[in-house]
Scaffold this motif. Structure first.
Motif, PDB file in Angstrom:
ATOM      1  N   LEU A  11     -23.449 -20.768  18.159  1.00  0.00           N
ATOM      2  CA  LEU A  11     -23.322 -22.197  17.883  1.00  0.00           C
ATOM      3  C   LEU A  11     -23.275 -22.957  19.198  1.00  0.00           C
ATOM      4  N   LYS A  12     -24.050 -24.025  19.266  1.00  0.00           N
ATOM      5  CA  LYS A  12     -24.012 -24.917  20.427  1.00  0.00           C
ATOM      6  C   LYS A  12     -23.374 -26.219  19.947  1.00  0.00           C
ATOM      7  N   PHE A  17     -16.871 -32.726  20.046  1.00  0.00           N
ATOM      8  CA  PHE A  17     -17.121 -32.289  18.669  1.00  0.00           C
ATOM      9  C   PHE A  17     -15.802 -31.854  18.036  1.00  0.00           C
ATOM     10  N   LYS A  18     -15.605 -32.220  16.790  1.00  0.00           N
ATOM     11  CA  LYS A  18     -14.379 -31.861  16.078  1.00  0.00           C
ATOM     12  C   LYS A  18     -14.719 -31.019  14.845  1.00  0.00           C
ATOM     13  N   VAL A  19     -13.967 -29.943  14.665  1.00  0.00           N
ATOM     14  CA  VAL A  19     -14.103 -29.072  13.500  1.00  0.00           C
ATOM     15  C   VAL A  19     -12.818 -29.227  12.691  1.00  0.00           C
ATOM     16  N   PRO A  20     -12.878 -29.910  11.542  1.00  0.00           N
ATOM     17  CA  PRO A  20     -11.670 -30.107  10.736  1.00  0.00           C
ATOM     18  C   PRO A  20     -11.069 -28.782  10.255  1.00  0.00           C
ATOM     19  N   ALA A  21      -9.837 -28.848   9.809  1.00  0.00           N
ATOM     20  CA  ALA A  21      -9.136 -27.654   9.331  1.00  0.00           C
ATOM     21  C   ALA A  21      -9.924 -26.982   8.202  1.00  0.00           C
ATOM     22  N   VAL A  30     -14.471 -15.106  17.541  1.00  0.00           N
ATOM     23  CA  VAL A  30     -15.194 -16.127  18.300  1.00  0.00           C
ATOM     24  C   VAL A  30     -15.149 -15.756  19.780  1.00  0.00           C
ATOM     25  N   THR A  31     -16.303 -15.680  20.418  1.00  0.00           N
ATOM     26  CA  THR A  31     -16.402 -15.477  21.853  1.00  0.00           C
ATOM     27  C   THR A  31     -16.984 -16.745  22.460  1.00  0.00           C
ATOM     28  N   VAL A  32     -16.324 -17.284  23.474  1.00  0.00           N
ATOM     29  CA  VAL A  32     -16.799 -18.499  24.140  1.00  0.00           C
ATOM     30  C   VAL A  32     -17.791 -18.081  25.220  1.00  0.00           C
ATOM     31  N   VAL A  79     -20.064 -16.221  17.117  1.00  0.00           N
ATOM     32  CA  VAL A  79     -19.145 -15.887  16.030  1.00  0.00           C
ATOM     33  C   VAL A  79     -19.677 -14.639  15.338  1.00  0.00           C
ATOM     34  N   HIS A  80     -18.789 -13.680  15.109  1.00  0.00           N
ATOM     35  CA  HIS A  80     -19.216 -12.506  14.350  1.00  0.00           C
ATOM     36  C   HIS A  80     -18.105 -12.047  13.427  1.00  0.00           C
ATOM     37  N   GLY A  81     -18.518 -11.307  12.428  1.00  0.00           N
ATOM     38  CA  GLY A  81     -17.587 -10.782  11.441  1.00  0.00           C
ATOM     39  C   GLY A  81     -18.346  -9.976  10.408  1.00  0.00           C
TER      40      GLY A  81
END
Length: 99
Positions: A11-12, A17-21, A30-32, A79-81
């Motif tokens: 993801l870029k 940018f805001k990610v709501p709850a 999550v790896t930055v 992001v992985h899972g």
């Protein structure tokens, strides 16, 4: 994704940018890759209650745990899972897919 299979996405996110709850049905890793990802736990986005994860850092959110995030600068995440996977917003009005 409704299958029990591994997945990886990049993801870029733009600056400010805001990610709501929200929560996921499975563990999120999550790896930055670049930038800084500010993540917190709870039912509502509160920048004062976040931890800054710098490039190279990792955050792991447990299944069904409410969390939120924001960026100050452009940030690239991996992001992985393992599915099944979904994004479930705490407040359904925050879901950008419904706007």
């Amino acid at each position: 994704m409704n299958e029990a299979v591994p997945f990886t996405v990049r993801l870029k996110l733009p600056a400010d940018f805001k990610v709501p709850a929200h929560w996921h049905p499975a563990i999120e890793h999550v790896t930055v890759i670049s930038g800084t990802f500010n993540v917190g736990m709870g039912d509502k986005l509160d920048p004062a209650k976040t931890q800054a994860i710098p490039a190279g850092g990792v955050a792991i959110m447990q299944a069904k745990m409410n969390h939120f995030a924001w960026t100050k600068e452009e940030t690239i995440l991996q992001v992985h899972g393992v599915g099944p996977w979904a994004v479930n917003y705490v407040n359904p009005a925050d879901d950008p897919r419904k706007k």
